[in-house]
Design an enzyme around this catalytic site. Structure first.
Site, short mmCIF file in Angstrom:
data_model
loop_
_atom_site.label_atom_id
_atom_site.label_comp_id
_atom_site.label_asym_id
_atom_site.label_seq_id
_atom_site.Cartn_x
_atom_site.Cartn_y
_atom_site.Cartn_z
N LYS A 140 6.21 -1.63 4.35
CA LYS A 140 6.29 -0.70 3.22
C LYS A 140 5.27 0.15 3.20
O LYS A 140 4.00 -0.43 2.80
CB LYS A 140 6.60 -1.75 1.92
N GLU A 173 -7.01 -6.83 3.71
CA GLU A 173 -7.82 -5.82 3.89
C GLU A 173 -7.79 -5.18 2.50
O GLU A 173 -7.29 -4.37 2.33
CB GLU A 173 -7.42 -5.19 5.01
P1 NAP Z 1 -3.01 -0.01 -3.72
O1 NAP Z 1 -2.55 0.79 -5.02
O2 NAP Z 1 -3.14 -1.41 -3.72
O3 NAP Z 1 -1.59 0.24 -2.86
C1 NAP Z 1 -1.61 -0.19 -1.55
C2 NAP Z 1 -0.20 -0.55 -1.26
O4 NAP Z 1 0.40 -1.71 -2.13
C3 NAP Z 1 0.71 0.38 -1.41
O5 NAP Z 1 1.87 0.59 -0.50
C4 NAP Z 1 1.57 0.29 -2.70
O6 NAP Z 1 2.70 0.61 -2.78
C5 NAP Z 1 1.42 -1.18 -2.69
N1 NAP Z 1 1.64 -1.89 -4.21
C6 NAP Z 1 0.88 -1.36 -5.17
N2 NAP Z 1 1.34 -2.14 -6.21
C7 NAP Z 1 2.07 -3.35 -5.52
C8 NAP Z 1 2.71 -4.72 -6.18
N3 NAP Z 1 2.44 -4.63 -7.34
N4 NAP Z 1 3.12 -5.55 -5.30
C9 NAP Z 1 3.49 -5.02 -3.68
N5 NAP Z 1 2.83 -3.83 -3.48
C10 NAP Z 1 2.14 -2.98 -4.35
O7 NAP Z 1 -4.09 0.99 -3.05
P2 NAP Z 1 -4.19 2.41 -2.61
O8 NAP Z 1 -4.70 3.16 -3.75
O9 NAP Z 1 -2.95 2.68 -1.96
O10 NAP Z 1 -5.30 2.30 -1.16
C11 NAP Z 1 -6.62 2.31 -1.55
C12 NAP Z 1 -7.29 0.94 -1.61
O11 NAP Z 1 -7.06 0.29 -0.32
C13 NAP Z 1 -9.00 0.95 -1.65
O12 NAP Z 1 -9.39 -0.08 -2.67
C14 NAP Z 1 -9.34 0.92 -0.21
O13 NAP Z 1 -10.50 0.34 -0.19
C15 NAP Z 1 -8.17 -0.17 0.25
N6 NAP Z 1 -8.19 -0.10 1.56
C16 NAP Z 1 -8.76 -1.06 2.21
C17 NAP Z 1 -8.70 -0.98 3.70
C18 NAP Z 1 -9.48 -2.19 4.35
O14 NAP Z 1 -9.11 -2.26 5.71
N7 NAP Z 1 -9.99 -3.06 3.89
C19 NAP Z 1 -8.28 -0.09 4.49
C20 NAP Z 1 -7.72 1.12 3.80
C21 NAP Z 1 -7.79 1.13 2.43
P3 NAP Z 1 2.90 1.95 -3.68
O15 NAP Z 1 2.15 3.28 -2.96
O16 NAP Z 1 4.33 2.38 -3.96
O17 NAP Z 1 2.11 1.99 -5.29
#
Ligand code: NAP
Length: 482
Positions: free
Chosen positions: A179, A255
């Protein structure tokens, strides 16, 4: 004039077929440089999610039995197709995510490399045979695929955050439901079509795009047939997914967020430190979990470092990422820009000095200028919150102990960077930093051949390197009484 969108699938990919979502529901994909709608993709329902899970389960046994060389060859072929079509994918990625074309190309080279790396790993999965200490029995261990996996990926690296999960899963013999983020679904759909072309059997990879994210994901996570959940995204969402995964006692990789310290010691080569800072801060417009979030600089070199960094940051060209000469594109959405702006305003109100940038520009798109802030205090929110934008806040320290204490003063533990010309200092400080990765005199640590991952609230599990495939393998032990 905005470039036109390359052809890409917009339907769900389930069981080897492209199909609409239930009742034809769709969700819009926007261009963050203009706010215009680029296209619509299928908006999956709970039933569509279940169908994807059914397809992954149905394909598991045959896929696990497929010879490792065949699995590897599919990854290798997909690596070649992605590489050949870099320009097409770069444009697609830039249009949906906003990063400049050169950043998209860099992500494609990095992301494709996971397929090449794991193509080579697929034929090196091995167990061992040993004699028990008492000599009476023999110990045989074998590695087997974990089984069907759910992969949830973020918008910031729409290709690479997928390939570093999909690559090892394919190599290990696991099937999967993927997803992608709702903001950037097109890259993953494009990738699915490439894997199909490369010969991946139907059902091994299933892609579900949805705006009903929690509602569609939770039943899959709680499905007793699922064996592994791997997630890249925010710590907040990660925490709730860990809770959900407890029911099925799933194998879990997380991650999550970061708050990377970037340490510059008084004996650092400042040319190297500023070059490293530009990469650690500005790669992906600062929208990276590995982005340097806090610049911790020895008090004797802080002014000079800040002056040089501000000079470099202010020379970057900001604009629609499809322009060939653009260095900095828009942030991914309005909410993201508001968050960056709020952090800067909070720091200013608490006495920070703006060396460059620091004001939201007028006009269309979610742009924010490269910004350097000095004279910050730890009371600023920016000290503890992930910025995810092109803002470099500089704090000062007086000695190594203080530098390490400041670096570790965060719930996160993904990566840290340190700059010094003294190898002993570099290694002694690296040992004391509470992060899963450390860059010494370099501003980028991501490498498909290395184990990427964090500690503390940045998560657990590793992607890439020898470790990456282990996340998709079970170790089974057979005791032999001979
Ligand atoms: P996010 O809001 O947590 O979303 C990430 C993914 O999770 C998206 O596909 C999102 O879908 C999904 N998601 C959101 N709510 C969910 C739920 N209740 N149940 C299941 N899936 C859900 O994060 P983001 O804003 O896209 O990404 C930024 C974050 O990712 C930052 O904190 C960054 O540090 C972190 N990141 C970490 C790494 C690493 O390797 N450590 C790498 C890249 C990014 P939707 O888009 O449909 O909401």
């Amino acid at each position: 004039m905005t470039a036109s969108l390359p052809t890409t699938p917009t339907q769900l990919y389930i069981g080897g077929s492209w199909r609409d979502a239930e009742e034809g529901a769709t969700l819009a994909v926007e261009n963050p440089a203009t706010g215009d709608v680029l296209t619509h993709v299928a908006d999956a329902s709970v039933a569509d999610g279940r169908a994807a899970m059914d397809a992954a389960v149905a394909a598991q046994a045959d896929w696990a039995a497929t010879p490792p060389r065949d699995r590897g060859e599919i990854l290798r072929k997909a690596f070649e197709i992605i590489t050949e079509r870099t320009d097409e994918l770069a444009l697609l990625m830039t249009l949906e995510m906003g990063k400049p074309l050169k950043e998209s190309k860099a992500e494609i080279a990095y992301g494709a490399e996971f397929f090449r790396w794991f193509a080579e790993e697929s034929v090196r999965i091995a167990g061992r045979y040993s004699v028990a200490p008492n000599g009476a029995t023999r110990l045989l261990t074998m590695k087997q695929p974990v089984g069907p996996c759910l992969m949830i990926t973020p918008w910031n690296f729409p290709l690479a955050m997928g390939t570093r999960k999909i690559g090892p899963a394919i190599a290990a013999g696991c099937t999967m439901v993927v997803k992608p983020a709702s903001l950037t679904p097109l890259t993953m759909l494009w990738l699915a079509s490439v894997l199909e072309e490369a010969g991946l059997p139907g059902g091994v990879l299933n892609v579900v795009t949805t705006s009903h994210t929690g509602d569609v994901m939770e039943p899959i996570i709680r499905d007793p047939r699922l064996r592994k959940l791997t997630f890249t995204g925010s710590t907040e969402v990660g925490r709730s997914l860990i809770e959900q995964s407890a029911e099925g006692v799933l194998r879990v990789s997380m991650e999550l967020g970061g708050n990377a310290p970037f340490l510059v010691f008084e004996d650092a080569d400042l040319d190297k430190a500023v070059d490293g800072a530009m990469l650690a801060k500005m790669r992906n417009i600062g929208e990276a979990c590995t982005a340097a979030n806090r610049f911790l600089v020895h008090e004797t070199v802080a002014d000079e470092f800040g002056r040089r960094l501000a000079e470099r940051m202010s020379s970057l060209s900001v604009g629609d990422g499809t322009g060939e000469s653009i260095d900095v594109g828009p942030l991914v959405e309005e909410k993201q820009r508001d968050k960056v702006s709020e952090l800067v305003e909070d720091a200013k109100a608490k006495g920070a000095q703006v060396l460059t940038g620091g004001e939201v520009p007028g006009g269309a798109g979610w742009f924010y200028p490269p910004t350097v802030l000095a004279e910050l205090t730890r009371e600023s929110k920016i000290w503890s919150e992930e910025i995810f934008g092109p803002v470099a806040p500089i704090f000062t320290f007086t000695d190594d102990d203080e530098a390490v204490a400041m670096a570790n003063d965060t719930e996160y533990g993904l990566v840290s960077y340190l700059f010094t010309e003294n190898l002993s200092r570099a290694m002694l400080v690296a040992e004391r930093l509470e992060t899963g990765m450390v860059g010494v005199n370099q501003g980028v640590v991501s490498n498909p051949a290395a184990p990427f991952g964090g500690m503390k609230a940045s998560g657990f599990g590793r992607e890439g390197g020898d470790e990456g495939i282990e996340e998709y393998l079970e170790t089974k032990y057979v005791g032999l009484a001979l």
